[in-house]
Motif scaffolding. Structure first.
Motif, PDB file in Angstrom:
ATOM      1  N   GLY A 100     -11.067   5.140   8.657  1.00  0.00           N
ATOM      2  CA  GLY A 100     -10.026   4.423   7.975  1.00  0.00           C
ATOM      3  C   GLY A 100      -8.839   4.457   8.701  1.00  0.00           C
TER       4      GLY A 100
ATOM      5  N   ASP B  56      -5.664   1.691   3.447  1.00  0.00           N
ATOM      6  CA  ASP B  56      -6.932   0.835   3.124  1.00  0.00           C
ATOM      7  C   ASP B  56      -6.743  -0.493   4.302  1.00  0.00           C
ATOM      8  OD1 ASP B  56      -8.790  -1.201   2.182  1.00  0.00           O
ATOM      9  OD2 ASP B  56      -8.431  -1.089   0.290  1.00  0.00           O
ATOM     10  N   PRO B  57      -7.848  -0.435   5.111  1.00  0.00           N
ATOM     11  CA  PRO B  57      -7.839  -1.075   6.246  1.00  0.00           C
ATOM     12  C   PRO B  57      -7.974  -2.765   5.962  1.00  0.00           C
ATOM     13  CG  PRO B  57      -9.916  -0.099   6.141  1.00  0.00           C
ATOM     14  CD  PRO B  57      -8.932   0.827   5.187  1.00  0.00           C
ATOM     15  N   GLU B  58      -8.548  -2.934   4.824  1.00  0.00           N
ATOM     16  CA  GLU B  58      -8.746  -4.275   4.347  1.00  0.00           C
ATOM     17  C   GLU B  58      -7.512  -4.931   3.951  1.00  0.00           C
ATOM     18  OE1 GLU B  58     -11.533  -6.931   1.286  1.00  0.00           O
ATOM     19  OE2 GLU B  58     -12.000  -4.891   1.606  1.00  0.00           O
ATOM     20  N   PHE B  59      -6.747  -4.359   3.179  1.00  0.00           N
ATOM     21  CA  PHE B  59      -5.511  -4.732   2.660  1.00  0.00           C
ATOM     22  C   PHE B  59      -4.226  -4.022   3.129  1.00  0.00           C
ATOM     23  CE2 PHE B  59      -9.081  -4.964  -0.517  1.00  0.00           C
ATOM     24  CZ  PHE B  59      -8.782  -6.217  -1.061  1.00  0.00           C
ATOM     25  N   ASN B  60      -4.379  -3.104   4.243  1.00  0.00           N
ATOM     26  CA  ASN B  60      -3.227  -2.548   4.969  1.00  0.00           C
ATOM     27  C   ASN B  60      -2.238  -2.047   4.052  1.00  0.00           C
ATOM     28  OD1 ASN B  60      -2.027  -1.570   7.142  1.00  0.00           O
ATOM     29  ND2 ASN B  60      -0.493  -3.305   7.180  1.00  0.00           N
TER      30      ASN B  60
END
Length: 436
Positions: A85, A300-304
């Motif tokens: 992550g 969270d890499p999806e939402f930074n």
């Protein structure tokens, strides 16, 4: 491609917000406890006020009218043994560092303890009383670290671990420091000097002139921790001083890769909230013992965005091993980590085709250091490591994970491909060399 025996390159992103708080008065050169000459300190360009409210940059915020603003939040990739992550430093990162002459004593010296008795936990009957007592015991040993750099400033945390005034914090909190100030539990502000750093472990030691009866943290034993155990985190998140959060130990033995080669091989994972400014603070058990140094939180890499309840701390046993070396030598002289004495590159189908390798996975040996473990065992550049003992090596990260679980002197069976020939080589691991 960057070849490293431990870990892999990671990315960083920065979010900077201007600030209107002041720099601090320049510190005095650090005087060794006995002998030695103090190292020169950077000369200030102008006199500054110590109280907030001036006109420089400070990437943090306290909720009062001085107007500190949160900024310089650093997002990093966190590579874990089971989870990959994006990570977020719980403090601030800058450039370069200043190192003063170290004191010769290497044994940590305990100091005064608060007159607080922490009762044993008795089910849920007294858990609140236990937490209150632990906080009363620990908070006087946790400090705020104000840092002024050429780029502005930052706020982090630190823990007093020696009655002579030695404080442990994260390297990324003090990196690039031109001036440092420590704010004690009672609000006293003291100049601090940098004793030394260990970038590979993201640790640093600073020193203050200790006041009388200064409280020193009690060090625990991180090898005895258990998943599910209650913990408290004490620090200065977002510059809000002496903040306490609680949670449990979520996992043990996590491998966390930060930037610049920093690797925490046995990190403590906790769901106790860790935010920017908590870096370098205290993670403690319900006996009031320091068990770790909170260092970063996941993103969270999806939402930074920060991932709630996924934070990491450096185990106190690693701190106990590294800090005395810094106090004695101003730097780390023994890594205490197992090493093969090689540089490696990850093998994938593209690399395998380019280099005409027999396998499309593993760790390709790029260089072998003369006189170290791999060379003594007969490993060569061009060999592809595919297994150590019974663990398959799919890439350099897995190799690093395996080595992180070993100790210098361990004997391992290394399966390799040399051209099209498969063979097993017995290797006695050495110590990972400290980079000068």
């Amino acid at each position: 491609m960057k070849d490293r025996e431990h870990g892999r390159p990671v990315k960083m992103s920065y979010s900077n917000i201007n600030d209107d708080s002041s720099l601090y008065q320049p510190t005095q050169p650090y005087q060794p406890a006995s002998g030695g000459q103090p190292a020169p300190q950077p000369q200030p360009q102008q006199q500054q006020q110590t109280a907030p409210g001036g006109g420089t940059k400070m990437p943090d915020r306290t909720p009062h009218r001085s107007g500190l603003r949160t900024g310089a939040i650093i997002a990093l990739v966190v590579a874990l043994l089971l989870v990959f992550g994006v990570g977020l430093f719980a403090g601030w990162q800058f450039k370069s560092s200043t190192m003063a002459a170290p004191a010769p004593e290497a044994t940590l010296q305990p100091g005064a303890s608060p007159q607080v008795t922490v009762p044993p936990v008795s089910g849920n009957n007294n858990i609140e009383a236990v937490r209150v007592a632990v906080i009363a015991k620990v908070r006087p040993a946790v400090v705020q670290v104000n840092v002024a750099t050429a780029r502005g400033g930052g706020i982090g945390s630190g823990v007093i671990i020696d009655k002579r005034g030695y404080i442990v914090t994260n390297n990324h909190v003090v990196e690039g420091a031109q001036r440092m100030q420590v704010v004690l539990y009672d609000g006293a502000k003291l100049d601090a000097q940098l004793v030394g750093t260990d970038a590979a472990d993201d640790l640093a030691v600073i020193k203050i002139n200790p006041p009388a009866k200064m409280v020193v943290a009690t060090l625990g034993d991180s090898s005895k921790l258990q998943v599910g155990q209650d913990v408290l985190a004490v620090g200065n998140p977002l510059g809000i001083t002496q903040t306490v959060t609680n949670g449990i130990i979520s996992a043990l033995g996590r491998r966390v890769d930060e930037s610049g080669g920093t690797v925490i091989p046995n990190a403590i994972q906790t769901d106790a909230p860790i935010n920017p400014g908590n870096s370098g603070g205290a993670l403690v058990d319900l006996k009031g013992n320091l068990i770790g140094i909170p260092t970063l939180a996941a993103v969270d890499p999806e939402f930074n965005t920060p991932a709630n309840g996924v934070g990491f701390a450096i185990p106190v046993n690693r701190v106990s091993f590294i800090v005395p070396q810094i106090i004695q030598n101003g730097a780390v002289t023994h890594s205490g980590r197992a090493g093969l004495g090689v540089s490696v590159a990850a093998v994938d189908p593209t690399v395998a085709a380019q280099d005409n390798l027999a396998v499309d996975f593993g760790a390709l040996i790029v260089n072998v250091t003369n006189g170290q473990s791999a060379a003594q065992a007969g490993l060569r550049p061009g060999d592809v490591i595919v297994q150590i003992d019974n663990q398959q090596v799919t890439d350099t990260t897995v190799l690093a994970d395996i080595l992180a679980s070993k100790n210098p002197g361990d004997k391992v069976a290394v399966k390799i491909y040399r051209g099209n020939q498969q063979m097993t080589v017995n290797v006695t691991l050495g110590e990972l060399q400290v980079k000068s």
